[in-house]
Design a protein around this motif. Sequence first.
Motif, PDB file in Angstrom:
ATOM      1  N   MET A 194      -3.496  -6.390  -5.248  1.00  0.00           N
ATOM      2  CA  MET A 194      -4.101  -6.063  -3.954  1.00  0.00           C
ATOM      3  C   MET A 194      -5.599  -6.357  -3.959  1.00  0.00           C
ATOM      4  SD  MET A 194      -1.900  -2.674  -2.962  1.00  0.00           S
ATOM      5  CE  MET A 194      -2.732  -2.360  -1.413  1.00  0.00           C
ATOM      6  N   GLU A 195      -6.278  -6.102  -5.071  1.00  0.00           N
ATOM      7  CA  GLU A 195      -7.705  -6.413  -5.174  1.00  0.00           C
ATOM      8  C   GLU A 195      -7.933  -7.919  -5.105  1.00  0.00           C
ATOM      9  OE1 GLU A 195     -11.677  -6.197  -5.235  1.00  0.00           O
ATOM     10  OE2 GLU A 195     -10.285  -4.558  -4.878  1.00  0.00           O
ATOM     11  N   GLU A 196      -7.099  -8.692  -5.775  1.00  0.00           N
ATOM     12  CA  GLU A 196      -7.225 -10.155  -5.722  1.00  0.00           C
ATOM     13  C   GLU A 196      -6.958 -10.676  -4.314  1.00  0.00           C
ATOM     14  OE1 GLU A 196      -8.427 -12.425  -7.875  1.00  0.00           O
ATOM     15  OE2 GLU A 196      -8.935 -10.673  -9.083  1.00  0.00           O
ATOM     16  N   SER A 226      -2.133  -2.732  -8.010  1.00  0.00           N
ATOM     17  CA  SER A 226      -3.542  -2.488  -7.665  1.00  0.00           C
ATOM     18  C   SER A 226      -4.367  -3.752  -7.908  1.00  0.00           C
ATOM     19  CB  SER A 226      -4.116  -1.344  -8.493  1.00  0.00           C
ATOM     20  OG  SER A 226      -3.517  -0.139  -8.153  1.00  0.00           O
ATOM     21  N   ALA A 227      -4.115  -4.414  -9.036  1.00  0.00           N
ATOM     22  CA  ALA A 227      -4.850  -5.640  -9.360  1.00  0.00           C
ATOM     23  C   ALA A 227      -4.523  -6.752  -8.362  1.00  0.00           C
ATOM     24  CB  ALA A 227      -4.528  -6.094 -10.785  1.00  0.00           C
ATOM     25  N   ALA A 246       0.832  -1.208   0.000  1.00  0.00           N
ATOM     26  CA  ALA A 246       0.000   0.000   0.000  1.00  0.00           C
ATOM     27  C   ALA A 246       0.865   1.256   0.000  1.00  0.00           C
ATOM     28  CB  ALA A 246      -0.938   0.000   1.205  1.00  0.00           C
ATOM     29  N   ARG A 256      -7.554  -9.028  -1.561  1.00  0.00           N
ATOM     30  CA  ARG A 256      -8.770  -8.701  -0.794  1.00  0.00           C
ATOM     31  C   ARG A 256      -9.878  -9.721  -1.079  1.00  0.00           C
ATOM     32  NH1 ARG A 256      -6.941  -3.286  -1.146  1.00  0.00           N
ATOM     33  NH2 ARG A 256      -7.605  -2.951  -3.290  1.00  0.00           N
ATOM     34  N   ARG A 257     -10.044 -10.089  -2.351  1.00  0.00           N
ATOM     35  CA  ARG A 257     -11.068 -11.082  -2.707  1.00  0.00           C
ATOM     36  C   ARG A 257     -10.749 -12.439  -2.088  1.00  0.00           C
ATOM     37  NH1 ARG A 257     -11.661  -9.566  -9.103  1.00  0.00           N
ATOM     38  NH2 ARG A 257     -12.696  -7.579  -8.787  1.00  0.00           N
ATOM     39  N   GLU A 309      -0.470  -0.299 -11.883  1.00  0.00           N
ATOM     40  CA  GLU A 309      -1.638  -1.030 -12.385  1.00  0.00           C
ATOM     41  C   GLU A 309      -1.647  -2.465 -11.868  1.00  0.00           C
ATOM     42  OE1 GLU A 309      -3.168  -2.695 -16.658  1.00  0.00           O
ATOM     43  OE2 GLU A 309      -2.309  -0.691 -16.607  1.00  0.00           O
ATOM     44  N   ASN A 343      -9.117 -12.924   0.653  1.00  0.00           N
ATOM     45  CA  ASN A 343      -9.396 -12.790   2.075  1.00  0.00           C
ATOM     46  C   ASN A 343     -10.878 -12.942   2.366  1.00  0.00           C
ATOM     47  OD1 ASN A 343     -10.210 -10.621   4.376  1.00  0.00           O
ATOM     48  ND2 ASN A 343      -8.346 -11.763   4.898  1.00  0.00           N
TER      49      ASN A 343
END
Length: 100
Positions: free
Chosen positions: A76-78, A73-74, A31, A80-81, A70, A83
């Motif tokens: 980190m989103e994965e 960010s992708a 982050a 989170r998903r 880019e 988790n």
Amino acid sequence: MEVDGLVTALERIEHATRDFVRPGHTAESPAALLGVLAECGRALGHPYAIDPGLDDARNEASRHCAVVQENLSAVMEEVRRLNVTVSGLLPSLVRIADRE
């Protein structure tokens, strides 16, 4: 933007990338790197006309910055998903394990 601002931005990016790739980096490193790239990456996109070789290197660094931003960010989103999915699975699996 003056050259001093570019130097400061590059120093911040260097520090954040070093922290990110260092073994045992903290959970905040992705982050933090993303924040630095978002904030300082813009400084790399300005034409400075300092020297053609330096401008080429700055342009290359700017491209790398955008790609890392880019992709990170992708990722980190994965994460989170993942988790959310794992957190949803755990209670049911714990109940099943407790019955056995």
